[in-house]
Design an enzyme around this catalytic site. Structure first.
Site, short mmCIF file in Angstrom:
data_model
loop_
_atom_site.label_atom_id
_atom_site.label_comp_id
_atom_site.label_asym_id
_atom_site.label_seq_id
_atom_site.Cartn_x
_atom_site.Cartn_y
_atom_site.Cartn_z
N SER A 8 -6.79 14.39 22.65
CA SER A 8 -5.70 14.64 21.70
C SER A 8 -5.09 16.03 21.91
O SER A 8 -3.92 16.25 21.62
CB SER A 8 -6.23 14.51 20.27
N TYR A 9 -5.87 16.96 22.45
CA TYR A 9 -5.34 18.30 22.72
C TYR A 9 -4.17 18.25 23.69
O TYR A 9 -3.12 18.83 23.46
CB TYR A 9 -6.46 19.18 23.29
N ARG A 10 -4.35 17.49 24.76
CA ARG A 10 -3.27 17.39 25.76
C ARG A 10 -2.06 16.67 25.18
O ARG A 10 -0.93 16.89 25.60
CB ARG A 10 -3.77 16.68 27.02
N ARG A 23 -12.19 18.56 11.51
CA ARG A 23 -11.22 18.62 12.60
C ARG A 23 -11.30 20.01 13.24
O ARG A 23 -11.66 20.99 12.57
CB ARG A 23 -9.80 18.40 12.07
N ASN A 37 -3.64 3.54 26.25
CA ASN A 37 -4.36 3.12 27.45
C ASN A 37 -4.44 1.61 27.53
O ASN A 37 -4.24 1.01 28.59
CB ASN A 37 -5.78 3.68 27.46
N GLY A 94 -10.44 15.84 17.05
CA GLY A 94 -11.73 15.34 16.59
C GLY A 94 -12.87 15.89 17.43
O GLY A 94 -13.98 16.07 16.94
N ASP A 95 -12.60 16.12 18.69
CA ASP A 95 -13.60 16.71 19.57
C ASP A 95 -12.88 17.43 20.71
O ASP A 95 -11.65 17.51 20.70
CB ASP A 95 -14.55 15.62 20.11
N ASP A 134 -16.95 16.69 25.10
CA ASP A 134 -17.16 15.70 26.16
C ASP A 134 -16.68 16.29 27.48
O ASP A 134 -15.55 16.79 27.56
CB ASP A 134 -16.36 14.42 25.90
N LYS A 180 0.84 -1.21 0.00
CA LYS A 180 0.00 0.00 0.00
C LYS A 180 0.87 1.25 0.00
O LYS A 180 0.55 2.23 -0.68
CB LYS A 180 -0.93 -0.02 1.21
N1 DCP Z 1 -10.55 6.55 25.35
C1 DCP Z 1 -10.19 5.22 25.55
N2 DCP Z 1 -10.85 4.23 24.89
C2 DCP Z 1 -11.85 4.52 24.04
C3 DCP Z 1 -12.24 5.85 23.83
C4 DCP Z 1 -11.56 6.85 24.51
O1 DCP Z 1 -9.26 4.95 26.33
N3 DCP Z 1 -12.48 3.54 23.40
C5 DCP Z 1 -9.81 7.61 26.04
C6 DCP Z 1 -8.49 7.84 25.33
C7 DCP Z 1 -8.78 9.02 24.48
C8 DCP Z 1 -9.73 9.82 25.35
O2 DCP Z 1 -10.51 8.84 26.02
O3 DCP Z 1 -7.61 9.73 24.17
C9 DCP Z 1 -10.60 10.78 24.58
O4 DCP Z 1 -11.34 10.08 23.59
P1 DCP Z 1 -11.58 10.67 22.15
O5 DCP Z 1 -12.47 9.71 21.45
O6 DCP Z 1 -12.05 12.07 22.24
O7 DCP Z 1 -10.17 10.55 21.42
P2 DCP Z 1 -8.95 11.56 21.30
O8 DCP Z 1 -9.20 12.83 22.02
O9 DCP Z 1 -7.73 10.81 21.69
O10 DCP Z 1 -8.83 11.85 19.74
P3 DCP Z 1 -9.76 12.85 18.84
O11 DCP Z 1 -8.89 13.99 18.42
O12 DCP Z 1 -10.19 12.02 17.70
O13 DCP Z 1 -10.90 13.29 19.70
MG MG Z 2 -10.99 13.83 21.73
MN MN Z 3 -13.92 12.71 23.21
#
Ligand code: DCP
Ligand code: MG
Ligand code: MN
Length: 338
Positions: A179-181, A148, A276, A188-189, A253, A72
């Protein structure tokens, strides 16, 4: 939708990473965990390459990239696209599935039902489907929620929440996680953790739901509540927010956390999800249990591996100590991308 970590800027493989990222996003939405992990691993490996990877052989030489992904990568570099992402060899059902999986709250089961009923477009959902209130919002704000969110806008949403929380109780703490931290350039949110050093979950939840959320709704910042989930006693509020000078709705959230769980909650809510999972697996291998409330020992499990006791708490408040007890060198949030 994990574009974060060590920024891809200036990386010779940026374009390839971008396309693999789209594939990873697609597979994560279809709950194809193995492929999602394989793609994310390949992306992480490519990010670390100092040179442009353009042939299958070069890709195969990188640990973490297998045969099919190497094919790919070669295709992406030589054609600047990936056939799988193009509409050509994708059926209308595939396209509709991708589209419907992007509707807030719609999982694989719901999307498949819509397809079975013959719906293929958002217009079909709007005019023919029997939508729940949340699905209706998900459809109406489809393109908003797909976008985004630039990092500085995430900060502004965080500030709006912080101002409202502190106006109600100045001893509260508000942190933007997710993702911000992790330092992402766009998110994404918006994930906001709300806590108070001496607060119980009941007191914080009541303060938020009875005072802060209504205040933010009245102010016009919070547009709608989508769901309140309670897991392990902690509470997560899902909704949408918008800045005063902007029409676009963002997914937000709010995680309510009691004071003695701040460290574990921050670790959980910072992610990413795969990081995680690996931390939790490591804890389990050491006979411990890590969740969003804390790190525990002496968990008793029945024959079916189901917990029979909660065990005793080793650490909940201090994120760094959780790493230390697990014997994992401290990893700053920016490096928690797997
Ligand atoms: N989280 C997790 N398992 C999941 C969903 C979330 O451990 N199934 C934890 C880790 C993520 C955090 O919660 O980093 C926030 O979830 P988000 O879905 O908002 O994901 P991110 O903030 O990491 O990415 P995005 O920029 O897409 O929101
Ligand atoms: Mg998020
Ligand atoms: Mn979230």
């Amino acid at each position: 939708q994990k574009h974060d970590g060590v920024a891809a800027k200036g990386n010779p493989n940026t374009r390839t990473i971008e396309i693999l990222q789209k594939m990873a996003d697609y597979y994560s939405k279809t709950a194809d965990n193995w492929r999602t992990i394989a793609y994310r691993k390949a992306i992480a490996a490519l990010r670390r390459q100092p040179t442009r990877i353009s042939t299958k052989a070069q890709a195969l030489a990188i640990p973490g990239i297998g045969d099919r992904l190497a094919d790919k990568i070669e295709e992406i570099v030589s054609t600047d696209r990936l056939r799988r992402l193009e509409n050509t060899d994708v059926t209308p059902e595939d396209k509709a599935l991708q589209l419907f999986l992007g509707v807030y709250g719609a999982g694989f089961a719901q999307a498949s039902k819509w397809i079975a009923k013959g719906y293929r477009s958002l217009e079909d959902l709007k005019t023919k489907a029997d939508l729940s209130t949340n699905q209706q919002i998900g459809v109406d704000h489809y393109y908003d929620f797909q976008q985004r969110i630039p990092r500085d806008e995430v900060s502004m949403h965080g500030k709006a929440v912080r101002d409202a929380v502190l106006a109600v109780d100045p001893s509260m703490e508000v942190m933007v996680a997710g993702s911000y931290r992790r330092g992402a350039a766009d998110c994404g949110d918006i994930d906001v953790l709300i806590t108070k050093a001496k607060g119980t979950i009941e007191s914080i939840r009541a303060l938020m739901l009875d005072h802060v959320v209504p205040r933010l709704v009245k102010q016009g910042f919070l547009k709608t509540s989508l769901a309140v989930t309670s897991r392990d006693d902690g509470s997560k509020w899902h909704g949408a927010s918008a800045l005063p000078d902007k029409d676009v709705w963002r997914r937000i959230d709010l995680l309510f956390v009691p004071g003695d769980e701040i460290g574990a909650a921050l670790l959980y809510f910072t992610g990413n999800d795969i990081f995680n999972r690996s931390m939790r697996l490591l804890a389990r291998k050491k006979g411990l249990c890590l969740n969003q409330r804390g790190l525990y020992k002496d968990i008793l499990r029945g024959p079916d591996q189901v917990k029979t006791t909660n065990g005793s708490l080793l650490e909940g408040r201090d994120e760094k100590r959780i790493f230390a007890i697990l014997g994992v060198p401290w990893r700053p949030p920016e490096h928690r991308v797997c």
